[in-house]
Design a protein around this motif. Structure first.
Motif, PDB file in Angstrom:
ATOM      1  N   LEU A 112      45.257 -54.764  14.702  1.00 22.00           N
ATOM      2  CA  LEU A 112      45.674 -55.855  14.669  1.00 22.00           C
ATOM      3  C   LEU A 112      45.763 -55.807  13.460  1.00 22.00           C
ATOM      4  O   LEU A 112      47.189 -56.233  12.754  1.00 22.00           O
ATOM      5  CB  LEU A 112      45.141 -57.845  15.042  1.00 22.00           C
ATOM      6  N   LYS A 113      44.407 -55.251  13.004  1.00 20.34           N
ATOM      7  CA  LYS A 113      44.596 -55.568  10.800  1.00 20.34           C
ATOM      8  C   LYS A 113      45.343 -53.820  10.341  1.00 20.34           C
ATOM      9  O   LYS A 113      45.985 -54.865   9.538  1.00 20.34           O
ATOM     10  CB  LYS A 113      42.871 -55.507  11.032  1.00 20.34           C
ATOM     11  N   SER A 114      44.987 -53.181  11.550  1.00 19.99           N
ATOM     12  CA  SER A 114      46.041 -52.275  10.408  1.00 19.99           C
ATOM     13  C   SER A 114      47.643 -52.318  10.291  1.00 19.99           C
ATOM     14  O   SER A 114      48.420 -51.651   9.519  1.00 19.99           O
ATOM     15  CB  SER A 114      45.498 -50.874  11.044  1.00 19.99           C
ATOM     16  N   LYS A 115      47.649 -52.820  11.583  1.00 25.09           N
ATOM     17  CA  LYS A 115      49.789 -52.468  11.723  1.00 25.09           C
ATOM     18  C   LYS A 115      50.161 -54.647  11.815  1.00 25.09           C
ATOM     19  O   LYS A 115      51.146 -54.015  11.683  1.00 25.09           O
ATOM     20  CB  LYS A 115      49.721 -52.088  13.865  1.00 25.09           C
ATOM     21  N   CYS A 116      49.780 -55.347  11.985  1.00 27.49           N
ATOM     22  CA  CYS A 116      49.963 -56.083  12.254  1.00 27.49           C
ATOM     23  C   CYS A 116      49.596 -57.088  10.776  1.00 27.49           C
ATOM     24  O   CYS A 116      50.448 -57.764   9.915  1.00 27.49           O
ATOM     25  CB  CYS A 116      49.726 -57.335  13.210  1.00 27.49           C
TER      26      CYS A 116
END
Length: 265
Positions: A52-56
């Protein structure tokens, strides 16, 4: 000889039974581990949150940040959950809905028409289904808290230099239809009130996605629907019939504000 054969049969049977019991116990333990509830603190250490943190979070803030309002290029994730959770309170339904909109972004299927109008439709991104499911599950499980009230001053309805804003006949008709439906609505099933909330939301979405509106006129239309957004989502998710009826009454009152600010051509 017979005694030896009998003993071998008994030993074999007990061995199979013991092995079977062990397997069942092992499976039971595995299932319990998989289904155990996870704390909010633990979520931040999961693969789902890392994804979630790296992609969104490249585009989405976790929650609205008053100091970075001009840097926003997509709705905060807190807002995403606020829109999707009332429509999909069931975890699997929520996951499927989020996966569907990410894999195939669509104005017709979006639950965030205001965000689409402001930021445009999100680009289609290609993620592995396994990763996307973990992301959607994390959004469902994560408690984002409450958003700071940073928009109140900019969301007030106002006239156009003392005159009502002029909208298209189609828009005016939609509001009239919604108002009539709400005024005449009476049901004993909370599910019917939930559906009423969805119907009102669909109508609101139709107006907000109208590309012919722009500038301050669009802002005022957006302000109006922002004012009834809370009631729409409450009505969609409400489980208590009395509260659903009260929310409908509140929605009816707020809809009347439309005629104070807008008029038809």
């Amino acid at each position: 000889m017979k005694n030896i054969l009998f003993n071998l049969i008994v030993i074999t049977f007990l061995s199979v039974l013991f092995t079977s019991c062990n397997n069942k116990t092992s499976k039971s333990k595995t299932t319990n581990i998989e289904n155990k509830s996870i704390t909010q603190a633990e979520i931040y250490n999961t693969k789902g949150y890392e994804l979630l943190k790296s992609k969104c979070y490249i585009c989405h803030f976790e929650k609205p940040d008053p100091s970075k309002m001009n840097q926003m290029i997509a709705p905060p994730m807190l807002r995403v959950k606020e829109h999707y959770f009332p429509n999909y309170p069931n975890k699997e339904d929520f996951i499927n809905a989020v996966m569907a909109i990410v894999k195939n972004p669509s104005e017709e299927k979006t639950l965030m028409p205001g965000a689409v109008k402001k930021f445009n439709l999100m680009p289609k991104v290609i993620y592995e289904d396994e990763d996307l499911r973990l992301i959607a599950e994390t959004i469902y499980n994560l408690e984002f808290g409450t958003a700071p009230k940073v928009r109140m001053q900019t969301m007030e309805l106002s006239l156009n230099n003392g005159e009502k804003w002029v909208v298209k006949p189609e828009t005016y008709k939609i509001i009239q239809e919604v108002g009539t439906k709400i005024s005449n609505f009476n049901a004993d099933s909370v599910a019917e009130y939930n559906q009423l909330g969805k119907d009102v939301f669909d109508k609101a979405k139709f107006v907000l996605m109208d590309d012919s509106y722009s500038g301050e006129l669009f802002n005022q239309l957006h302000n109006f629907f922002y004012g009834i957004e809370g009631e729409m989502h409450l009505l969609i998710a409400e489980k208590d019939i009395k509260k659903a009826k009260q929310t409908t009454e509140n929605l009816k009152i707020k809809l009347n504000d439309f005629y104070l600010i807008f008029k038809v051509k």
